[in-house]
Motif scaffolding. Structure first.
Motif, PDB file in Angstrom:
ATOM      1  N   HIS A 100       3.804  16.850   5.982  1.00 24.73           N
ATOM      2  CA  HIS A 100       4.107  16.624   7.388  1.00 24.73           C
ATOM      3  C   HIS A 100       4.729  15.236   7.558  1.00 24.73           C
ATOM      4  CE1 HIS A 100       3.522  16.195  11.742  1.00 24.73           C
ATOM      5  NE2 HIS A 100       3.438  17.516  11.767  1.00 24.73           N
ATOM      6  N   LEU A 101       5.602  15.113   8.531  1.00 25.18           N
ATOM      7  CA  LEU A 101       6.281  13.834   8.764  1.00 25.18           C
ATOM      8  C   LEU A 101       5.284  12.728   9.066  1.00 25.18           C
ATOM      9  CD1 LEU A 101       8.943  12.278   9.108  1.00 25.18           C
ATOM     10  CD2 LEU A 101       8.974  13.008  11.504  1.00 25.18           C
ATOM     11  N   ARG A 105       4.806   9.119   7.086  1.00 28.68           N
ATOM     12  CA  ARG A 105       4.890   7.865   7.839  1.00 28.68           C
ATOM     13  C   ARG A 105       3.620   7.025   7.642  1.00 28.68           C
ATOM     14  NH1 ARG A 105       5.484  10.019  12.417  1.00 28.68           N
ATOM     15  NH2 ARG A 105       7.778  10.102  12.435  1.00 28.68           N
ATOM     16  N   ARG A 106       2.444   7.676   7.638  1.00 28.81           N
ATOM     17  CA  ARG A 106       1.188   6.934   7.525  1.00 28.81           C
ATOM     18  C   ARG A 106       1.073   6.242   6.173  1.00 28.81           C
ATOM     19  NH1 ARG A 106      -1.880  10.728   8.654  1.00 28.81           N
ATOM     20  NH2 ARG A 106      -2.394  11.512   6.578  1.00 28.81           N
ATOM     21  N   ILE A 165       5.307   9.656  -2.308  1.00 29.76           N
ATOM     22  CA  ILE A 165       5.888   9.169  -1.054  1.00 29.76           C
ATOM     23  C   ILE A 165       6.475   7.775  -1.249  1.00 29.76           C
ATOM     24  CG2 ILE A 165       5.346   8.465   1.308  1.00 29.76           C
ATOM     25  CD1 ILE A 165       3.251  10.691   1.372  1.00 29.76           C
ATOM     26  N   VAL A 166       5.729   6.921  -1.941  1.00 28.41           N
ATOM     27  CA  VAL A 166       6.198   5.547  -2.168  1.00 28.41           C
ATOM     28  C   VAL A 166       7.448   5.536  -3.053  1.00 28.41           C
ATOM     29  CG1 VAL A 166       5.593   3.326  -3.201  1.00 28.41           C
ATOM     30  CG2 VAL A 166       3.902   4.583  -1.836  1.00 28.41           C
ATOM     31  N   LEU A 167       7.448   6.366  -4.099  1.00 33.91           N
ATOM     32  CA  LEU A 167       8.603   6.397  -4.994  1.00 33.91           C
ATOM     33  C   LEU A 167       9.854   6.903  -4.278  1.00 33.91           C
ATOM     34  CD1 LEU A 167       6.902   7.746  -8.242  1.00 33.91           C
ATOM     35  CD2 LEU A 167       7.670   5.418  -7.775  1.00 33.91           C
ATOM     36  N   ALA A 199      -3.323  -1.177  -2.775  1.00 33.17           N
ATOM     37  CA  ALA A 199      -4.640  -1.013  -2.153  1.00 33.17           C
ATOM     38  C   ALA A 199      -4.567  -0.104  -0.931  1.00 33.17           C
ATOM     39  CB  ALA A 199      -5.207  -2.372  -1.769  1.00 33.17           C
ATOM     40  N   GLY A 200      -3.407  -0.052  -0.296  1.00 41.05           N
ATOM     41  CA  GLY A 200      -3.276   0.793   0.884  1.00 41.05           C
ATOM     42  C   GLY A 200      -3.242   2.275   0.580  1.00 41.05           C
ATOM     43  N   LEU A 201      -3.053   2.624  -0.701  1.00 41.46           N
ATOM     44  CA  LEU A 201      -3.029   4.029  -1.080  1.00 41.46           C
ATOM     45  C   LEU A 201      -4.408   4.574  -1.405  1.00 41.46           C
ATOM     46  CD1 LEU A 201       0.149   4.149  -3.366  1.00 41.46           C
ATOM     47  CD2 LEU A 201      -0.034   4.513  -0.893  1.00 41.46           C
TER      48      LEU A 201
END
Length: 357
Positions: free
Chosen positions: A25-26, A30-31, A5-7, A42-44
């Protein structure tokens, strides 16, 4: 998944596009994109959750699943199939976990629909003439023979033997109890043997009529007696042709059996199913009906009662029977053979040819 998702986001793609390309899912996209924007790597990571932490790591679950996907003999375990308790015990023995319950194993396997305690049998088609012989049978079911439509005075008979129909008397100690309220029929497990017989049957495919006889054993003589029973009555006695579809059993195997049939009845034509293809013989469907409705749960006083029950069932069946809705056509046959060819090409080590080479 979170890194992907980040990439995707780093390439400037929208949330909707990321969700579409990753199949997520969208809201999920988004989350995790929002958490990375706020906290970085760290958020992952997983956040602290309430409740007791998991007792097993995902790697341990994968190891148990991998063990379930191997035959026990490959691991030196003297078992034919794995069960959940055996898998739990083997995982502990191998040091994958220190303790594991069968219910946990069952839950892990359920997520991937793994059931190593079940098995399905199969057999590869090895007969070189399988297709032409099978097509011949299927064409007869469709009322054609060698490319020509059959006439009204031509008939197709499917015949075979059902061996060892036993008479098991269960009334000696406790008779069979009829079904009652919230209770299935009860059949005593113990029984007295009353002998066994062979049930030979010929089934008119298009007229849905069964002809049967009981013999002490199978063989050429009993089978020809069944043929004479059918061919001596109308409309078969004066029919133009009567095709007899049989498998490759010893009672009617090969050219000798075909010549024997034609010599006795010139208007009879024997057609053999391919090897390992008794499922093409419609009389097997009739035998399954007999097994479910007459033989099981097998509670007869003697062989005389077995004979009487089979004869009475024939009369009852012929009074209301309709032809079987046979749906397997030559098109389905070609699809089946094509799938087997593809499977053999992809897995040559599993084919019967490779195993016997």
């Amino acid at each position: 998944m979170r890194a992907q998702i980040v990439l995707h986001a780093a390439r400037g793609r929208s949330n909707a596009r990321i969700a579409r390309e990753t199949g997520l899912h969208l809201d999920t996209v988004r989350r995790w994109r929002h958490r990375f924007a706020e906290q970085g790597l760290a958020g992952l990571q997983d956040r602290q959750r309430s409740g007791r932490p998991s007792s097993f790591t995902p790697w341990q679950a994968v190891e148990v699943k991998a063990l379930a996907c191997r035959l026990p003999a490959e691991s030196g375990v003297p078992l034919s199939r794995w069960s959940s308790p055996e898998l739990a015990r083997e995982a502990v023995t191998r040091g994958i976990v220190t303790f594991l319950s069968a219910s946990t194993v069952r839950r892990w396997l359920k997520t991937d629909a793994l059931k190593p305690w079940q098995h399905h049998s199969w057999i590869f088609i090895t007969a070189p003439d399988f297709r032409p012989r099978a097509q011949r049978v299927l064409d007869l079911y469709a009322r054609t023979f060698e490319g020509t439509a059959m006439g009204d005075d031509e008939y197709v008979i499917s015949a075979d033997e059902k061996t060892s129909v036993q008479a098991r008397c269960r009334c000696r100690c406790h008779p069979t109890l009829a079904p009652g309220r919230a209770r299935a029929m009860r059949v005593n497990h113990t029984y007295r043997r009353g002998g066994a017989l062979a049930y030979l049957a010929a089934y008119d495919v298009h007229q849905a009529k069964a002809f049967g006889r009981c013999e002490e054993t199978t063989g050429i003589v009993p089978f020809m007696a069944l043929v004479a029973q059918v061919m001596s009555q109308e409309p078969y006695a004066t029919a133009k042709r009567v095709f007899w579809i049989v498998d490759n059993g010893s009672s009617h195997r090969g050219k000798k059996a075909a010549d024997r049939l034609t010599t006795a009845f010139p208007n009879a034509v024997m057609v053999h199913t391919p090897v390992h293809a008794s499922w093409l013989n419609q009389v097997e469907i009739y035998f399954s009906v007999v097994q479910r409705k007459v033989v099981q749960p097998n509670d007869f006083t003697d062989l005389t009662q077995v004979r009487d029950r089979l004869r009475d069932f024939e009369n009852r069946y012929n009074a209301t029977a309709q032809p079987f809705q046979w749906k397997f056509t030559t098109t389905d046959l070609d699809d089946l053979l094509a799938r087997l060819d593809r499977h053999t090409a992809d897995h040559p080590q599993q084919s019967s040819v490779a195993l016997t080479a």
